[in-house]
Design an enzyme around this catalytic site. Structure first.
Site, PDB file in Angstrom:
ATOM      1  N   HIS A   1      20.593 -45.281 -37.538  1.00 13.38           N
ATOM      2  CA  HIS A   1      20.706 -45.815 -36.173  1.00 13.38           C
ATOM      3  C   HIS A   1      19.630 -46.898 -36.009  1.00 13.38           C
ATOM      4  O   HIS A   1      18.674 -46.752 -35.244  1.00 13.38           O
ATOM      5  CB  HIS A   1      20.534 -44.687 -35.156  1.00 13.38           C
ATOM      6  CG  HIS A   1      20.945 -45.055 -33.764  1.00 13.38           C
ATOM      7  ND1 HIS A   1      21.561 -46.253 -33.447  1.00 13.38           N
ATOM      8  CD2 HIS A   1      20.817 -44.379 -32.581  1.00 13.38           C
ATOM      9  CE1 HIS A   1      21.797 -46.284 -32.147  1.00 13.38           C
ATOM     10  NE2 HIS A   1      21.353 -45.174 -31.599  1.00 13.38           N
TER      11      HIS A   1
ATOM     12  N   CYS B   1      15.657 -40.763 -28.449  1.00 17.09           N
ATOM     13  CA  CYS B   1      16.627 -41.857 -28.272  1.00 17.09           C
ATOM     14  C   CYS B   1      17.598 -41.592 -27.129  1.00 17.09           C
ATOM     15  O   CYS B   1      18.222 -42.515 -26.623  1.00 17.09           O
ATOM     16  CB  CYS B   1      17.370 -42.117 -29.580  1.00 17.09           C
ATOM     17  SG  CYS B   1      18.411 -40.750 -30.120  1.00 17.09           S
TER      18      CYS B   1
ATOM     19  N   ARG C   1      30.045 -48.656 -34.186  1.00 17.81           N
ATOM     20  CA  ARG C   1      29.530 -47.281 -34.164  1.00 17.81           C
ATOM     21  C   ARG C   1      30.613 -46.407 -34.766  1.00 17.81           C
ATOM     22  O   ARG C   1      31.726 -46.325 -34.250  1.00 17.81           O
ATOM     23  CB  ARG C   1      29.205 -46.834 -32.739  1.00 17.81           C
ATOM     24  CG  ARG C   1      28.944 -45.339 -32.652  1.00 17.81           C
ATOM     25  CD  ARG C   1      28.374 -44.904 -31.328  1.00 17.81           C
ATOM     26  NE  ARG C   1      26.987 -45.287 -31.212  1.00 17.81           N
ATOM     27  CZ  ARG C   1      26.135 -44.753 -30.332  1.00 17.81           C
ATOM     28  NH1 ARG C   1      26.541 -43.827 -29.495  1.00 17.81           N
ATOM     29  NH2 ARG C   1      24.881 -45.143 -30.281  1.00 17.81           N
TER      30      ARG C   1
ATOM     31  N   ARG D   1      16.421 -51.057 -25.453  1.00 20.43           N
ATOM     32  CA  ARG D   1      17.623 -51.318 -26.241  1.00 20.43           C
ATOM     33  C   ARG D   1      18.171 -52.690 -25.870  1.00 20.43           C
ATOM     34  O   ARG D   1      18.599 -53.472 -26.725  1.00 20.43           O
ATOM     35  CB  ARG D   1      18.704 -50.254 -25.963  1.00 20.43           C
ATOM     36  CG  ARG D   1      18.361 -48.848 -26.409  1.00 20.43           C
ATOM     37  CD  ARG D   1      18.272 -48.726 -27.915  1.00 20.43           C
ATOM     38  NE  ARG D   1      19.477 -49.141 -28.595  1.00 20.43           N
ATOM     39  CZ  ARG D   1      20.552 -48.373 -28.773  1.00 20.43           C
ATOM     40  NH1 ARG D   1      20.551 -47.125 -28.340  1.00 20.43           N
ATOM     41  NH2 ARG D   1      21.618 -48.822 -29.416  1.00 20.43           N
TER      42      ARG D   1
ATOM     43  N   ASP E   1      15.068 -35.580 -31.631  1.00 24.47           N
ATOM     44  CA  ASP E   1      16.453 -35.948 -31.346  1.00 24.47           C
ATOM     45  C   ASP E   1      17.237 -34.639 -31.250  1.00 24.47           C
ATOM     46  O   ASP E   1      16.711 -33.564 -31.574  1.00 24.47           O
ATOM     47  CB  ASP E   1      16.986 -36.850 -32.489  1.00 24.47           C
ATOM     48  CG  ASP E   1      18.343 -37.474 -32.188  1.00 24.47           C
ATOM     49  OD1 ASP E   1      18.838 -37.350 -31.050  1.00 24.47           O
ATOM     50  OD2 ASP E   1      18.922 -38.095 -33.115  1.00 24.47           O
TER      51      ASP E   1
END
Ligand code: CP
Ligand code: NVA
Length: 303
Positions: free
Chosen positions: A132, A260, A105, A288, A220
Site C-alpha cells: 500500500h 492508515c 486497487r 493522502r 493496522d
C-alpha cells in the site's frame, strides 16, 4: 519522458520520496492559504479501478486531481467489462489511449504488474494484497511535518505483516530508519521484501520489544480486505498485539501513533490511543490528498 510507475514503494529512490514529501507539504500549505493549483494538471485524466472498497483512496485521488485541474474517473468491476472477464492486458492498452494515468486497487499484486507491463501511461498502486505504497507517502509526510526527517528513527509496527507492513519495510531501507516489526508467528511480512531490507528490519514476536524507545508506533487491522473468513482465527492469533496506553508508554515520550484507517477500536488499538494526544491519524488521512497530488505531478511531469 521515461514512463514511471508506482507499483511498489521501492519504485522510488529515497531522494525522490523526500522530494515528493517536500512538495506535498508545500501543496498542502499553499492550498490552506487559498492558493489554487488547477493549472498543474489541466485536463489530465486519472482512471481509477477499484476492486476493493475505499473511502480515503478514492476521495483523495478524486479531489486531488480536481485541485490540480484534472479529472478522475471511478471504474468498478461491477459495471466495466473487467468484471466480466476482459483481460487485464486489453484493459491496460485501451485505458492508456484514453487517460493519462491509472490507479488500481486490487487483490493480487501480480495483476497490477501485468497491467503496468501493457500500459503506456503511469500506473499507481492504490493497494494490493502485497503493498500500500500511496499510504506510506502520507505517513512519511505526516512524520516529517510533526517531527522532521525520519532518518535514524525507530518505527514500531505492531500486528499483521500485511501490505502496509511490507511498504513500511521498503521505506525503512530507502529512507534510513529502523522498522521493528512485531508480528505473531505465521503472520510475518513478505520474506523477500524482508530479506532485501537487511538491518533496516528488526523482526520480533513481542510487541513490547518493538515498541520500546520507538519514535513512531503504527498498527493496522488484523484482517485485511479479502481475509474476512479468517477473522476469528486472526483474532486469536493476534491476542496481545494490541496498541494501548501501556504499550505507548514504552515508546519515547514524544512518540506518534499512526493507523492508515479504517480502525477497529478496542481490537488492534484502544480508543484512548486512537483519540489520544499522540495520535496523528486525522492528519495522516488528510495527507493522502496532498502526498498523492505530489505523486501524480511527479509521475506525469517529472518536475
Ligand atoms: N487507508 C486507506 O487506504 O483507506 P481506504 O480503504 O478508505 O481507501
Ligand atoms: N491492510 C488493510 C489496509 C486498508 C487501507 C487492508 O488491506 O484491508
Amino acid at each position: 519522458m521515461t514512463l514511471r510507475h508506482f507499483l511498489s514503494f521501492s519504485d522510488l529512490t529515497g531522494a525522490e520520496v523526500r522530494r515528493i514529501i517536500q512538495r506535498a507539504i508545500e501543496l498542502k500549505q499553499e492550498t490552506r492559504n487559498g492558493l489554487h493549483h488547477d493549472h498543474i494538471l489541466r485536463n489530465k485524466m486519472l482512471g481509477m479501478i477499484f476492486e476493493k472498497s475505499s473511502t480515503r483512496t478514492r476521495v483523495s485521488f478524486e479531489v486531488g486531481m480536481q485541485q490540480l485541474g484534472g479529472h478522475a474517473l471511478f471504474l468498478s468491476p461491477r459495471d466495466t467489462q473487467l468484471g466480466r472477464g476482459e483481460p487485464i492486458e486489453d484493459t491496460a492498452r485501451v485505458l492508456s489511449r484514453m487517460v493519462d494515468c491509472v490507479m488500481i486497487r486490487t487483490y493480487e499484486h501480480e495483476k497490477i504488474e501485468r497491467f503496468a507491463r501493457y500500459a503506456t501511461v503511469p500506473v499507481i498502486n492504490g493497494l494490493t494484497d502485497r503493498e500500500h505504497p500511496a499510504q506510506l507517502l502520507a505517513d512519511l509526510q505526516t512524520y516529517t511535518e510533526q517531527r522532521g526527517d525520519i532518518r535514524g528513527k525507530r518505527v514500531a509496527w505492531i500486528g499483521d505483516g500485511n501490505n502496509m507492513c511490507n511498504s513500511y519495510i521498503h521505506a525503512a531501507r530507502q529512507l534510513g530508519f529502523t522498522l521493528a516489526a512485531a508480528c505473531p508467528e505465521g503472520y510475518d511480512p513478505d520474506p523477500e521484501i524482508g530479506a532485501a531490507a537487511g538491518a533496516a528490519l528488526e523482526l520480533v514476536r513481542d510487541p513490547r520489544q518493538a515498541a520500546r524507545d520507538a519514535d513512531l508506533v503504527v498498527t493496522d487491522v488484523w484482517a485485511s480486505m479479502g481475509q474476512e473468513d479468517e477473522k476469528s482465527a486472526r483474532r486469536q492469533a493476534f491476542t496481545g498485539f494490541f496498541v494501548d496506553a501501556a504499550l505507548m508508554r514504552l515508546a519515547r515520550p514524544d512518540a506518534l501513533f499512526m493507523h492508515c484507517l479504517p480502525a477497529h477500536r478496542e481490537e488492534e488499538v484502544s480508543t484512548e490511543v486512537l483519540e489520544g494526544s499522540q495520535s496523528v491519524v486525522w492528519e495522516e488521512a488528510e495527507n493522502r490528498l496532498h502526498a498523492q497530488k505530489a505523486l501524480v505531478e511527479f509521475l506525469l511531469l517529472h518536475p
